[in-house]
Design an enzyme around this catalytic site. Structure first.
Site, PDB file in Angstrom:
ATOM      1  CG  ASP A  44      -2.009   1.090   1.097  1.00  0.00           C
ATOM      2  OD1 ASP A  44      -2.314   1.510  -0.037  1.00  0.00           O
ATOM      3  OD2 ASP A  44      -2.524   1.526   2.135  1.00  0.00           O
ATOM      4  CG  ASP A  75      -0.754   1.949   6.869  1.00  0.00           C
ATOM      5  OD1 ASP A  75      -1.017   0.989   7.614  1.00  0.00           O
ATOM      6  OD2 ASP A  75      -1.534   2.372   5.994  1.00  0.00           O
TER       7      ASP A  75
END
Length: 416
Positions: free
Chosen positions: A146, A163
């Site tokens: 991502d 993240d």
């Protein structure tokens, strides 16, 4: 309460960061990530990973949240140990992850999307990030899955990865799909910053090429960026089509991914240019590569500088064509001179001289060194070397051009 100190810090709940007052669980340079919100398709990122081979609860949201937090802690630990800039993981308790705080005086570092770069600075960051992506794949054996300007922080004049809860191992069933998506996101962002970026396939090859190392990575990037900066508008238009094809192409990694091995292998050879670098093979999958594919198309000249082999071969072909033209001119002048001399004497006599003379008859071209359809690189080099040697020997006995032109002028004057 009186015996415990209270600190002001940041608590992160997935995408939201709140400054809160909390008891002395951490120091002021730590932050807390509390994972308690549902995320769609979490099973897609966990299923198939060797680290979770003993199973996990996909139907119990609470247990899945704990698995997700554990996954981020493991990924951060692996990334930090590989020397890639990221928050340092401190401790994990249930679904609460404590990590180092990136920022100054309680203010978090900005995301990459919120930073204004000059064009030259953006190019430096692009090179830095794609090398981080390679290190993440080759050293940490992970794919971010991502990666974008939203999941990188600008801290200490360098990009930091955050993240990573959805990051997967490089042998995950969907790893290559996620990697191509990461390449697309990074290229799209820096293309908006007016950076001459690599194509998705070129970036994918750079990340996965097993033959790139510390000794040739700078040369590789310099060559790749040079190619990217010299693309024409027509090539950029074709690039968009090729990228869409590549992003949806099937990339085999194991033999059990083929149903009919022979049939599928022949079919894969036709499309091998899409993934041969990832496999470490040459374009037709006939042999292993020993150096990066981009540098393999280059050779070294007498001064020790890199030159493009393909361009060099084209120059050699041009030289051979020029030699052939010269030979044709020689043959033509020979036949022309004989025909002119035949006009002054007997035509049959000149023909007999042409047949009985030394060497091949004028106007007759012998077909030698025919190129095979399935010619290998070594055979091609041998054939070209033999052709050059023969041309060299031919040039030794060849009539100089100025002498040939003088004779032609004399013949034309005699005709007048």
């Amino acid at each position: 309460m009186s015996n415990t100190s209270c600190n002001t810090s940041c608590v992160c709940t997935l995408k939201m960061v709140y400054p809160v007052l909390w008891l002395g669980l951490c120091r002021s340079d730590h932050c807390v990530n509390i994972d308690n919100k549902p995320v769609k398709d979490r099973d897609k990122y966990v299923a198939g990973e060797f680290r979770f081979r003993h199973g996990y609860s996909r139907h119990n949201p609470r247990k899945m949240v704990r698995t997700w937090a554990e996954k981020e802690f493991r990924n951060l630990t692996r990334i930090h140990q590989a020397g890639i800039p990221c928050p340092k993981p401190i401790i994990l308790r249930s679904h609460v992850l404590v990590m180092s705080f990136l920022g100054h005086q309680g203010w978090p570092a900005p995301k990459l999307k919120d930073v204004d770069f000059t064009e030259s600075r953006a190019r430096e960051f692009y090179l830095n990030i794609i090398q981080m992506m390679r290190n993440l794949y080759q050293d940490a054996k992970l794919v971010h899955a991502d990666l974008s300007e939203f999941n990188m922080l600008y801290f200490n004049d360098s990009p930091y990865l955050i993240d990573v809860s959805q990051s997967v191992e490089h042998d995950h069933p969907h790893a290559l799909e996620f990697l191509r998506k990461d390449c697309t996101n990074v290229n799209d962002y820096f293309r908006k910053m007016k950076v001459a970026v690599l194509t998705v396939k070129e970036l994918f090859d750079f990340i996965t090429d097993p033959n790139i190392n510390r000794s040739n990575i700078n040369e590789y990037l310099e060559r790749a960026m040079e190619i990217a900066s010299t693309r024409s508008l027509a090539e950029l238009a074709q690039q968009e089509v090729d990228e869409e094809v590549f992003k949806n192409a099937f990339i085999p990694r194991k033999m059990n991914e083929f149903d009919d091995h022979e049939k599928d292998f022949r079919r894969s050879q036709q499309n091998a240019a899409m993934y041969n670098v990832f496999l470490g093979m040459n374009a037709d999958l006939s042999a292993a590569l020993t150096e990066p594919a981009l540098l393999a198309s280059q050779g070294t000249n007498e001064q020790g500088q890199r030159v493009d082999k393909q361009k060099g071969d084209e120059d050699e072909d041009d030289d051979e064509e020029e030699d052939d033209e010269d030979d044709d001119d020689d043959d033509g002048s020979c036949s022309g001179s004989e025909s002119e001399s035949g006009s002054e004497s007997d035509n049959s006599e000149s023909v007999e001289e042409g047949k009985e003379g030394e060497g091949e008859p004028c106007g007759v071209k012998k077909a030698i060194h025919v190129r095979n359809r399935n010619e290998t690189t070594e055979e091609r080099k041998t054939r070209k070397k033999a052709v050059r040697e023969e041309k060299r020997e031919k040039r030794k006995a060849k009539l100089p051009k100025h002498v040939k032109k003088r004779k032609e002028k004399q013949i034309q004057k005699k005709k007048k």
